[in-house]
Enzyme design. Structure first.
Site, mmCIF file in Angstrom:
data_model
loop_
_atom_site.group_PDB
_atom_site.id
_atom_site.type_symbol
_atom_site.label_atom_id
_atom_site.label_comp_id
_atom_site.label_asym_id
_atom_site.label_seq_id
_atom_site.Cartn_x
_atom_site.Cartn_y
_atom_site.Cartn_z
ATOM 1 N N LEU A 101 4.794 -1.612 -16.848
ATOM 2 C CA LEU A 101 4.716 -0.153 -16.985
ATOM 3 C C LEU A 101 5.519 0.395 -15.807
ATOM 4 C CD1 LEU A 101 0.930 0.521 -17.804
ATOM 5 C CD2 LEU A 101 2.868 0.598 -19.370
ATOM 6 N N ASP A 102 6.204 1.505 -16.016
ATOM 7 C CA ASP A 102 6.998 2.083 -14.932
ATOM 8 C C ASP A 102 6.100 2.480 -13.759
ATOM 9 O OD1 ASP A 102 9.240 1.847 -16.506
ATOM 10 O OD2 ASP A 102 9.041 3.865 -17.329
ATOM 11 N N TYR A 103 6.747 2.661 -12.617
ATOM 12 C CA TYR A 103 6.074 3.076 -11.375
ATOM 13 C C TYR A 103 5.188 4.304 -11.601
ATOM 14 C CZ TYR A 103 5.974 4.164 -6.338
ATOM 15 O OH TYR A 103 5.591 4.413 -5.050
#
Ligand code: URA
Length: 236
Positions: A101-103
């Site tokens: 999952l992105d930051y």
């Protein structure tokens, strides 16, 4: 006997690709000898050392479901010293996230030291369905909604949402529920970017049959045996 890179990956040390890189770069010793040959077979009695660290045979597999907060990176370590999702979980096992999952994306993330399950779930042919709630700029017009539903061309390959629903709109933004079965990099953000409705916030609410339940941001729980078996038996 198993291939060296597979044993390293399955022990949860790193991905198979990174293991191959380590081997090629002469960072791996088997029984005290540097091995650069990728096909080398080893068994459980061989002593494997990676950059001086002895690879322990992690027989006990662990499986966690985390509600990822924003501001955490989905990897085991980070060269920019950002906080990692692994640091949120209290374990002495070498766990890593299944997929990314992105930051700034929040929500459901699985972590494990079971390389077989991780590889199986991340393999594109297995098509695990994931559901996201995206807050996007503006409102989808009926034709944009229809276009997306019918499949959007991304890098020469179509992406088809398996489910699409606008949950809420106001004059500035909309909340959209979208399910997809693939894991291309930044896929949800790129879908809405392509329609000129950039994502403002993104949360993953479901992974296959697993949901966040009552877990608050930053909280996690272990998967049950039944859930682990079900993940192993997911049919594409
Ligand atoms: N799609 C994205 O764009 N970001 C994520 O974190 C997950 C899916």
């Amino acid at each position: 006997m198993e291939r060296l890179q597979k044993v390293i990956a399955n022990a949860g040390y790193t991905s198979r690709r990174k293991a191959e890189e380590l081997i090629r770069n002469g960072k791996v010793k088997v029984n005290g000898e540097i091995i650069r040959e990728l096909g080398t077979k080893v068994n459980h009695t061989d002593k494997i050392e990676i950059e001086g660290e002895i690879l322990t045979n992690e027989d006990t597999k662990v499986y966690y479901l985390l509600n990822k907060p924003r501001g955490f990176i989905c990897s085991v370590s980070d060269d920019k010293n950002r906080k990692t999702v692994v640091s949120l979980i209290d374990t002495d096992k070498r766990i890593y996230p299944i997929g990314r999952l992105d930051y700034d994306t929040t929500g459901l993330l699985l972590l494990t030291n079971d390389g077989n399950l991780a590889n199986q779930l991340m393999h594109p042919k297995n098509e695990v369905e994931k559901t996201y709630i995206a807050k996007i700029e503006g409102n989808l017009s009926p034709s944009e909604f229809y276009h997306l539903k019918k499949g959007l061309d991304m890098d020469g390959r179509k992406v088809f949402p398996t489910h699409l629903k606008v949950k809420k709109t106001d004059e500035k933004s909309s909340i959209v529920e979208i399910s997809i079965v693939e894991g291309r990099y930044h896929i949800v953000k790129r879908i809405f970017e392509a329609l000129n409705h950039p994502v403002i916030k993104l949360k993953r609410e479901r992974y296959a049959f697993l949901t966040l339940g009552t877990l608050k941001s930053g909280e996690y729980r272990k998967l049950t045996l039944k859930e682990i078996k079900k993940l192993y038996n997911l049919k594409p």
